[in-house]
Design a protein around this motif. Structure first.
Motif, PDB file in Angstrom:
ATOM      1  N   THR A 154       0.857  -1.231  -0.136  1.00 18.29           N
ATOM      2  CA  THR A 154      -0.030  -0.060   0.004  1.00 18.29           C
ATOM      3  C   THR A 154       0.900   1.287   0.034  1.00 18.29           C
ATOM      4  OG1 THR A 154      -0.077   0.108   2.330  1.00 18.29           O
ATOM      5  CG2 THR A 154      -1.768  -1.105   1.235  1.00 18.29           C
ATOM      6  N   TRP A 207       0.160   5.463  -1.479  1.00 16.02           N
ATOM      7  CA  TRP A 207       0.364   6.554  -0.778  1.00 16.02           C
ATOM      8  C   TRP A 207       1.076   7.652  -1.392  1.00 16.02           C
ATOM      9  CZ3 TRP A 207      -2.487   8.484   3.107  1.00 16.02           C
ATOM     10  CH2 TRP A 207      -3.685   7.523   3.878  1.00 16.02           C
ATOM     11  N   VAL A 216      -6.380   5.451   0.786  1.00 19.26           N
ATOM     12  CA  VAL A 216      -6.778   5.095   2.308  1.00 19.26           C
ATOM     13  C   VAL A 216      -7.689   3.665   2.338  1.00 19.26           C
ATOM     14  CG1 VAL A 216      -8.386   5.730   4.080  1.00 19.26           C
ATOM     15  CG2 VAL A 216      -6.830   7.569   2.974  1.00 19.26           C
ATOM     16  N   CYS A 217      -8.425   3.521   1.073  1.00 19.05           N
ATOM     17  CA  CYS A 217      -9.279   2.561   0.947  1.00 19.05           C
ATOM     18  C   CYS A 217      -8.396   1.308   0.837  1.00 19.05           C
ATOM     19  CB  CYS A 217     -10.199   2.661  -0.440  1.00 19.05           C
ATOM     20  SG  CYS A 217     -11.461   3.770  -0.086  1.00 19.05           S
ATOM     21  N   SER A 225      -5.460   0.675   1.766  1.00 14.97           N
ATOM     22  CA  SER A 225      -4.550   0.401   3.029  1.00 14.97           C
ATOM     23  C   SER A 225      -5.739  -0.195   4.066  1.00 14.97           C
ATOM     24  CB  SER A 225      -4.102   1.539   3.700  1.00 14.97           C
ATOM     25  OG  SER A 225      -3.096   2.320   2.892  1.00 14.97           O
ATOM     26  N   VAL A 226      -6.908   0.096   4.145  1.00 13.32           N
ATOM     27  CA  VAL A 226      -7.975  -0.116   5.158  1.00 13.32           C
ATOM     28  C   VAL A 226      -8.141  -1.493   4.867  1.00 13.32           C
ATOM     29  CG1 VAL A 226     -10.207   0.199   5.692  1.00 13.32           C
ATOM     30  CG2 VAL A 226      -8.793   2.283   5.644  1.00 13.32           C
ATOM     31  N   PHE A 227      -8.668  -1.891   3.397  1.00 12.07           N
ATOM     32  CA  PHE A 227      -8.806  -3.006   3.033  1.00 12.07           C
ATOM     33  C   PHE A 227      -7.968  -4.087   3.493  1.00 12.07           C
ATOM     34  CE2 PHE A 227      -8.424  -6.626  -0.223  1.00 12.07           C
ATOM     35  CZ  PHE A 227      -9.616  -7.261  -0.015  1.00 12.07           C
ATOM     36  N   VAL A 255      -5.292  -3.949   5.642  1.00 11.57           N
ATOM     37  CA  VAL A 255      -5.201  -3.935   7.114  1.00 11.57           C
ATOM     38  C   VAL A 255      -5.932  -4.570   7.596  1.00 11.57           C
ATOM     39  CG1 VAL A 255      -4.843  -2.499   9.296  1.00 11.57           C
ATOM     40  CG2 VAL A 255      -3.749  -1.787   7.506  1.00 11.57           C
ATOM     41  N   ALA A 256      -7.251  -4.355   7.200  1.00 10.58           N
ATOM     42  CA  ALA A 256      -8.444  -5.347   7.884  1.00 10.58           C
ATOM     43  C   ALA A 256      -8.521  -6.821   7.552  1.00 10.58           C
ATOM     44  CB  ALA A 256      -9.812  -4.611   7.254  1.00 10.58           C
TER      45      ALA A 256
END
Length: 587
Positions: free
Chosen positions: A96, A100, A294-295, A297-299, A301-302
């Motif tokens: 990711t 960024w 952001v999306c 990374s969030v995906f 990390v989740a």
């Protein structure tokens, strides 16, 4: 939108992919030992494995490349499947970073300081520094630094070019309607998966999505499923790399696929429930470059938070999907998949070379014992170790030549040279071990025996040879130049012992205390023992040369050895330690 805009976008995409590739390769070379250190810290602890995958992928900017490395390490037996699972999860988060960096191109502010963060403001300076380092500096590491800067500048320029070329698409109704279709989550996942499978890089496909975001036609409702699909598409590279590997390596690739599929199924279900139940207004908003990062990374990390504790279950599922073969598989000692990352290919080569060194030294020590204490099982072990050394020499020689054909830094190039030199010496030591064994077998078959005086002399020389091979092995294992420097004085003492023992043999011959047959065996033993010490000297010299970054240093040290006071002291100490008794009759 004209044909010229399409060509400009195509050119921008090419620059983008080329810059990413150049930067990634240069980062691999520049990181070099850093990658080895990270890989060397892998344990069965999930957090450490995760951090390793995160670190390696952040360095080389490619989760696909990291996963291919993992497949190669598992295939070679250098990493367990359980360790691989943790690294793969870390790689998914590490990838990711690229998104960024690319999101910086979306900065738009009237503030001068904020505007300086926009790549178009600082990449020309980076490109200038990079081209100066690459063209005018001779140091390879600085050249690689220049290539990193040039690759980054090209990557960002390609991104800006793509964004500028597609900006006109916002006025094309057909393009807008296309992304309305992608609001269907399943279709969005399929599109992201197929695009990423084609270009084999989730970082690149996310970058393309960020470029399209400037049109304002890509809503979050369309972007999020596409991002999810991109994570599945990137698994294609690892699956292709697992073709022809052993079962565990195939399982590592399957785990990568399962990790992303399970993550997509769970999180896509959550996304659809939230979308249907709450219908947040954000989903209909145009996605920005930063929002996509952001999306992404969030995906990832989740997914990791969800599945990292379930690594054991993933391992069991992979074993069920890829069952064990009917016959036990041997790990592949040197995996071609690691040639793309020369520093790790060298790490694997050194690990195999250490196995060869262990076999060689073990064969010699066993052969020394066989002369005075012959047993059939010793002979079998010596020949087995010698065959292993022959196998390793052929394997390593071919592989290291292929490694040397890659783009290497100065340190890697020196290490390749060192390994190519030492494998020949270790193989010859194992050959001399077999020669010594054959001398022992000749004594046994012809019922010959050395006299007490000769046996004492032999044991003295054998102890000296055993010390020099052990010292050489330890110096090579640790890369310790100071320990390697102790080898040459002992080698000179062994040379002197050989000459003294030849003289003693002649005196016994003159006194008719030695038979001709005994004399032939004695001469062969002395020759093989003395040549073994010569090969130890060669290996120690390579260790010194590599440590001092000078491939000719050992020859310089050899020519000046008797002028060195520390050499003289060590030589005298070894000479006292391995002093022979005065020659007397009776062999």
């Amino acid at each position: 939108m004209t044909i010229f805009n399409a060509l400009t976008m195509l050119g921008g995409l090419c620059l983008f992919l080329f810059g990413m590739n150049v930067m990634g390769e240069a980062l691999e070379r520049r990181a070099g030992n850093g990658l080895r250190t990270l890989i060397g810290r892998i344990t069965d602890r999930p957090v450490m494995g995760f951090l390793t995958g995160l670190g390696v992928t952040s360095i080389i900017q490619s989760s696909s490349a990291t996963t291919v490395m993992v497949v190669g390490f598992v295939n070679s037996g250098l990493m367990t499947l359980r360790q691989a699972i943790n690294v793969i999860m870390g790689a998914n988060v590490g990838t990711t970073v690229t998104a960024w960096l690319l999101s910086l191109t979306g900065i738009d502010s009237s503030n001068v300081l904020v505007s300086l963060l926009k790549p178009s403001a600082f990449t020309p300076v980076l490109a200038l520094i990079g081209i100066v380092l690459y063209l005018f500096v001779k140091n390879d590491r600085k050249k690689d630094t220049g290539l990193i800067l040039l690759g980054f500048a090209t990557l960002m320029f390609g991104m800006e070019t793509m964004s500028g070329a597609v900006s006109g698409l916002k006025d094309v109704p057909a393009f807008t309607n296309l992304f309305v279709l992608f609001k269907n989550p399943v279709l969005g996942v399929l599109v992201g998966m197929i695009l990423t499978a084609i270009i084999q890089s989730s970082s690149a496909s996310v970058g393309i999505l960020q470029a399209l975001a400037v049109t304002g036609s890509v809503s979050y409702a369309a972007a999020i499923p596409i991002i999810m699909g991109q994570n599945i598409g990137t698994c294609v590279t690892a699956l292709l790399a697992s073709v022809g590997t052993n079962k565990n390596a195939k399982r590592a690739a399957v785990v990568h696929l399962m990790f992303n599929i399970i993550g997509v199924v769970v999180l896509l279900s959550v996304f659809c429930i939230v979308k249907a139940a709450a219908a947040p207004a954000l989903l209909n908003e145009p996605a920005t470059k930063l929002g996509i990062a952001v999306c992404h990374s969030v995906f990832n990390v989740a997914c990791t938070a969800l599945l990292l504790p379930a690594g054991g279950l993933l391992e069991k599922l992979a074993i069920r999907l890829v069952p064990d073969a009917k016959y036990a598989e041997r790990p592949q000692e040197l995996d071609e998949r690691l040639l793309a990352t020369p520093s790790l290919a060298l790490q694997q080569s050194r690990a195999v070379c250490l196995q060869m060194a262990d076999s060689s030294v073990r064969a010699m020590k066993t052969a020394l014992r066989s002369v005075t204490d012959y047993r059939p099982e010793l002979a079998q072990q010596i020949r087995k170790d010698e065959e292993r050394c022959d196998h390793f020499e052929d394997l390593l020689g071919t592989y290291l030549v292929r490694v040397s054909a890659q783009k290497l830094g100065e340190d890697e190039s020196r290490e390749v040279t060192e390994l190519l030199k030492v494998i020949g010496d270790f193989e010859r030591i194992s050959d001399h071990a077999v020669n010594i064994l054959e001398s022992a077998e000749e004594l046994r078959s012809k019922r010959l025996r050395f006299s007490e005086a000769a046996t004492v002399e032999y044991r003295t020389l054998a102890e000296a040879v055993e010390e020099i091979v052990e010292m050489t092995l330890k110096a090579f294992q640790s890369g310790d130049a100071s320990m390697a420097a102790h080898v040459e004085p002992l080698e000179q003492v062994i040379d002197g012992l050989k000459e003294q023992m030849r003289t003693s043999h002649i005196l016994r011959m003159q006194q008719s205390a030695c038979s001709m047959e005994n004399g032939f065996v004695w001469a062969d033993l002395l020759t093989n023992l003395e040549r073994t010490s010569d090969h130890c000297s060669n290996i120690a010299g390579c260790v010194i040369d590599t440590a001092m970054h000078n491939l000719n240093l050992h020859e310089t040290l050899r020519s000046a050895k008797f002028e060195d006071e520390s050499f003289k002291r060590e030589y005298k100490a070894y000479a006292r330690k391995y002093r022979l008794p005065e020659p007397k009759a009776g062999l």
